[in-house]
Scaffold this motif. Structure first.
Motif, PDB file in Angstrom:
ATOM      1  N   PHE A 346       0.751  -1.215  -0.044  1.00 11.34           N
ATOM      2  CA  PHE A 346       0.215   0.112  -0.075  1.00 11.34           C
ATOM      3  C   PHE A 346       0.963   1.145   0.222  1.00 11.34           C
ATOM      4  O   PHE A 346       0.701   2.149  -0.702  1.00 11.34           O
ATOM      5  CB  PHE A 346      -1.009   0.038   1.027  1.00 11.34           C
ATOM      6  CG  PHE A 346      -1.807  -1.194   1.265  1.00 11.34           C
ATOM      7  CD1 PHE A 346      -2.347  -1.763   0.161  1.00 11.34           C
ATOM      8  CD2 PHE A 346      -2.530  -1.597   2.306  1.00 11.34           C
ATOM      9  CE1 PHE A 346      -3.136  -2.938   0.090  1.00 11.34           C
ATOM     10  CE2 PHE A 346      -3.164  -2.848   2.348  1.00 11.34           C
ATOM     11  CZ  PHE A 346      -3.661  -3.361   1.041  1.00 11.34           C
ATOM     12  N   ILE A 347       2.031   1.225   0.790  1.00  7.14           N
ATOM     13  CA  ILE A 347       2.962   2.516   0.713  1.00  7.14           C
ATOM     14  C   ILE A 347       3.479   2.532  -0.504  1.00  7.14           C
ATOM     15  O   ILE A 347       3.762   3.763  -1.004  1.00  7.14           O
ATOM     16  CB  ILE A 347       3.886   2.303   1.796  1.00  7.14           C
ATOM     17  CG1 ILE A 347       3.529   2.289   3.118  1.00  7.14           C
ATOM     18  CG2 ILE A 347       4.883   3.134   1.553  1.00  7.14           C
ATOM     19  CD1 ILE A 347       4.409   1.855   4.443  1.00  7.14           C
ATOM     20  N   LYS A 355       3.684  10.256  -6.948  1.00  2.00           N
ATOM     21  CA  LYS A 355       4.984  10.733  -7.862  1.00  2.00           C
ATOM     22  C   LYS A 355       6.219  11.025  -6.759  1.00  2.00           C
ATOM     23  O   LYS A 355       6.794  11.735  -7.268  1.00  2.00           O
ATOM     24  CB  LYS A 355       4.472  11.571  -9.048  1.00  2.00           C
ATOM     25  CG  LYS A 355       3.458  11.078 -10.284  1.00  2.00           C
ATOM     26  CD  LYS A 355       3.077  12.098 -10.932  1.00  2.00           C
ATOM     27  CE  LYS A 355       2.459  11.447 -11.863  1.00  2.00           C
ATOM     28  NZ  LYS A 355       1.993  12.266 -12.950  1.00  2.00           N
ATOM     29  N   SER A 356       6.035  10.236  -5.776  1.00  2.00           N
ATOM     30  CA  SER A 356       7.165  10.707  -4.916  1.00  2.00           C
ATOM     31  C   SER A 356       8.738  10.330  -5.114  1.00  2.00           C
ATOM     32  O   SER A 356       8.633   9.146  -5.858  1.00  2.00           O
ATOM     33  CB  SER A 356       7.031   9.722  -3.206  1.00  2.00           C
ATOM     34  OG  SER A 356       7.739  10.292  -2.460  1.00  2.00           O
ATOM     35  N   LYS A 361      14.224   4.714  -3.320  1.00  2.00           N
ATOM     36  CA  LYS A 361      14.844   4.511  -1.741  1.00  2.00           C
ATOM     37  C   LYS A 361      14.124   3.507  -0.972  1.00  2.00           C
ATOM     38  O   LYS A 361      14.569   2.478  -0.222  1.00  2.00           O
ATOM     39  CB  LYS A 361      15.112   5.758  -1.019  1.00  2.00           C
ATOM     40  CG  LYS A 361      16.684   6.568  -1.635  1.00  2.00           C
ATOM     41  CD  LYS A 361      17.764   5.809  -1.598  1.00  2.00           C
ATOM     42  CE  LYS A 361      18.971   6.280  -2.370  1.00  2.00           C
ATOM     43  NZ  LYS A 361      20.012   5.544  -2.391  1.00  2.00           N
ATOM     44  N   PHE A 362      12.588   3.718  -1.145  1.00  2.00           N
ATOM     45  CA  PHE A 362      11.735   3.061  -0.257  1.00  2.00           C
ATOM     46  C   PHE A 362      11.819   1.488  -0.895  1.00  2.00           C
ATOM     47  O   PHE A 362      11.916   0.556  -0.209  1.00  2.00           O
ATOM     48  CB  PHE A 362      10.176   3.494  -0.407  1.00  2.00           C
ATOM     49  CG  PHE A 362       9.164   2.415   0.000  1.00  2.00           C
ATOM     50  CD1 PHE A 362       9.328   2.446   1.452  1.00  2.00           C
ATOM     51  CD2 PHE A 362       8.322   1.812  -0.795  1.00  2.00           C
ATOM     52  CE1 PHE A 362       8.449   1.319   1.924  1.00  2.00           C
ATOM     53  CE2 PHE A 362       7.387   0.977  -0.231  1.00  2.00           C
ATOM     54  CZ  PHE A 362       7.242   0.696   1.163  1.00  2.00           C
ATOM     55  N   ILE A 363      11.886   1.314  -2.208  1.00  2.00           N
ATOM     56  CA  ILE A 363      11.779   0.147  -3.036  1.00  2.00           C
ATOM     57  C   ILE A 363      13.262  -0.534  -2.369  1.00  2.00           C
ATOM     58  O   ILE A 363      13.273  -1.716  -2.131  1.00  2.00           O
ATOM     59  CB  ILE A 363      11.789  -0.085  -4.312  1.00  2.00           C
ATOM     60  CG1 ILE A 363      10.528   0.375  -4.814  1.00  2.00           C
ATOM     61  CG2 ILE A 363      11.984  -1.352  -4.972  1.00  2.00           C
ATOM     62  CD1 ILE A 363      10.054   0.726  -6.068  1.00  2.00           C
ATOM     63  N   GLU A 364      14.417   0.165  -2.365  1.00  2.00           N
ATOM     64  CA  GLU A 364      15.665  -0.522  -2.279  1.00  2.00           C
ATOM     65  C   GLU A 364      16.138  -0.614  -0.764  1.00  2.00           C
ATOM     66  O   GLU A 364      16.667  -1.823  -0.547  1.00  2.00           O
ATOM     67  CB  GLU A 364      16.749   0.669  -2.827  1.00  2.00           C
ATOM     68  CG  GLU A 364      18.130   0.443  -2.770  1.00  2.00           C
ATOM     69  CD  GLU A 364      19.068   1.314  -3.535  1.00  2.00           C
ATOM     70  OE1 GLU A 364      20.162   1.516  -2.696  1.00  2.00           O
ATOM     71  OE2 GLU A 364      18.565   2.151  -4.477  1.00  2.00           O
ATOM     72  N   GLY A 388      14.090  -1.055 -11.547  1.00  2.00           N
ATOM     73  CA  GLY A 388      15.148  -0.799 -12.871  1.00  2.00           C
ATOM     74  C   GLY A 388      14.312   0.063 -13.767  1.00  2.00           C
ATOM     75  O   GLY A 388      15.191   0.793 -14.329  1.00  2.00           O
ATOM     76  N   LYS A 389      12.982   0.167 -14.013  1.00  2.00           N
ATOM     77  CA  LYS A 389      12.464   1.059 -14.923  1.00  2.00           C
ATOM     78  C   LYS A 389      12.484   2.477 -14.576  1.00  2.00           C
ATOM     79  O   LYS A 389      12.742   3.176 -15.335  1.00  2.00           O
ATOM     80  CB  LYS A 389      10.924   0.529 -15.004  1.00  2.00           C
ATOM     81  CG  LYS A 389      10.687  -0.879 -15.751  1.00  2.00           C
ATOM     82  CD  LYS A 389       9.087  -1.066 -15.708  1.00  2.00           C
ATOM     83  CE  LYS A 389       8.717  -2.535 -16.205  1.00  2.00           C
ATOM     84  NZ  LYS A 389       7.455  -2.717 -16.112  1.00  2.00           N
ATOM     85  N   ILE A 390      12.423   2.821 -13.131  1.00  2.00           N
ATOM     86  CA  ILE A 390      12.556   4.086 -12.539  1.00  2.00           C
ATOM     87  C   ILE A 390      13.677   4.606 -12.790  1.00  2.00           C
ATOM     88  O   ILE A 390      14.134   5.616 -13.317  1.00  2.00           O
ATOM     89  CB  ILE A 390      12.233   3.825 -11.062  1.00  2.00           C
ATOM     90  CG1 ILE A 390      10.819   3.737 -10.943  1.00  2.00           C
ATOM     91  CG2 ILE A 390      12.772   5.505 -10.470  1.00  2.00           C
ATOM     92  CD1 ILE A 390      10.525   3.577  -9.311  1.00  2.00           C
TER      93      ILE A 390
END
Length: 419
Positions: A346-347, A355-356, A361-364, A388-390
């Protein structure tokens, strides 16, 4: 059971230290030898210790209580929630003098905590059991391994769960006799756990074993659950017609026995199937149907369907609907803090909608370590690819390449083709 083992068991159950039990009776070191059956104490000493523990020196054999406990356990295996809760709340023999009854009560109470999704209490129970599990006989060890496996399954620690299920199966296939429904239940959980680990061929094998037993017992509900899980397996290997066929068989049974919870499960997985086929509108309809059939206590099931709705509404650009369902998901997660996986999902969508700049960094730092730690290879692949796409969109090609490689590696670990 030897008296020393009984004393240790009941002392730990009553949360007493050796110092508290031994005080003004014997030394702590002498008590330790008694508890480990390394010495024979006098009758007078043993009676004093037993009196302090509130138990009798001579152990009684309470077969009727043991039968009651097995019946209670069967209620949980059969998913009969209300009768199982009623039994626990009204059970009056929790302070039995029979150590076998007491141990089986503790084991089945552990299963009860898992059954009602009180995983924090279950974890505390496991820690206490580990202090005296060396006194278990083979049947107690079977239930310990199986139930702890179920605990780790619901904690999404599938590799750990599988080790316990394997130990339980080794005992099950030895000379110890178990009822057919118990054998089928273990096979079902092994199939379920293999499914979550991406070992789909093994999952199908175990679910078909369980299905054969349930059909021989004319257990329609559990047979339908097996048909649903087979449908999930076939959907994951893109055998969509076979998946639909299994869902149809399960639907007929669920409607025949008028079981809303089964229908909720079927509708959810049909929603997953439609999502995979790119039919978002049909998927949304099925996820909503699923939620309409799920009771409040079915927390994980509700969260999965809400997550499905968020994904589908995001795909078709209905962001307001996406936000509304996300808010509902956060409310449930707030009430059930032992389900971090859904909070992460959800986060992630919250950051997407905003579009933060904090999303990478959150994913990583949060998402990937969590799912890697729990062997969620498919989710590691999904989020690594998204990261990777980001990075690719931001011209950070080296980082993009790294995370695309991580996604491929996770897929190889997940895919049944690489088992």
């Amino acid at each position: 059971m030897e008296i020393g083992s009984r004393i240790r068991f009941f002392r730990i159950q009553k949360n007493m230290t050796q110092e508290e039990l031994a005080q003004e009776i014997i030394s702590i070191s002498y008590l330790s030898k008694i508890e480990n059956n390394q010495t024979s104490a006098s009758i007078e000493v043993l009676e004093l210790l037993c009196d302090r523990l509130g138990i009798k020196l001579i152990e009684s054999e309470e077969y009727e209580q043991l039968k009651e406990l097995y019946d209670w356990y069967h209620l949980m295996v059969a998913r009969k929630r209300e009768p199982a809760i009623t039994f626990y709340e009204s059970y009056e023999c929790k302070n039995t003098n029979d150590s076998r009854v007491a141990i089986f009560f503790v084991l089945f109470e552990l299963r009860y905590y898992i059954f009602i999704k009180q995983l924090d209490k279950a974890e505390e129970q496991i820690k206490k059991i580990e202090l005296y599990k060396d006194i278990f006989d083979i049947r107690m060890n079977y239930f310990y391994e199986k139930i702890v496996g179920q605990f780790y399954y619901f904690k999404s620690q599938f590799s750990v769960a599988m080790e316990h299920f394997k130990m339980a199966e080794e005992i099950l296939t030895s000379s110890v006799h178990f009822e057919g429904w118990e054998t089928a239940d273990l096979y079902y959980y092994k199939g379920l756990n293999n499914n979550r680990m991406g070992k789909l061929a093994l999952s199908i094998v175990y679910i078909q074993k369980a299905l054969a037993i349930y059909q021989s017992l004319y257990d329609l509900k559990r047979s339908a659950e097996c048909q649903i899980l087979l449908g999930i397996c076939y959907e994951k290997i893109d055998e969509f017609e076979m998946a639909e066929e299994n869902y149809l068989l399960a639907t007929r049974v669920a409607e025949g026995i008028n079981d809303p919870s089964l229908l909720g499960l079927i509708y959810h997985n049909q929603g997953v199937l439609y999502s995979k086929l790119g039919k978002s509108i049909e998927a949304i309809e099925q996820f909503k149907n699923s939620l309409g059939h799920k009771e409040d206590h079915m927390v994980i099931g509700r969260l999965r369907s809400i997550h499905g709705l968020i994904e589908e509404y995001y795909k078709i650009g209905h962001y307001d609907e996406c936000r509304n369902w996300m808010k509902e998901g956060f409310v449930i997660v707030e009430e059930h803090r032992d389900l971090p996986e859904f909070n992460i999902h959800f986060i992630y969508y919250d950051y997407l909608l905003q579009k933060s700049e904090h999303l990478p960094k959150f994913i990583e730092k949060d998402v990937l370590p969590y799912f890697e730690g729990n062997d969620h290879h498919l989710l590691v692949a999904y989020y690594a690819e998204e990261l990777g796409k980001i990075y690719q969109e931001n011209n950070k090609y080296k980082l993009a390449s790294y995370y695309f490689s991580k996604a491929i590696s996770a897929l190889k670990k997940h895919s049944h083709l690489y088992q």
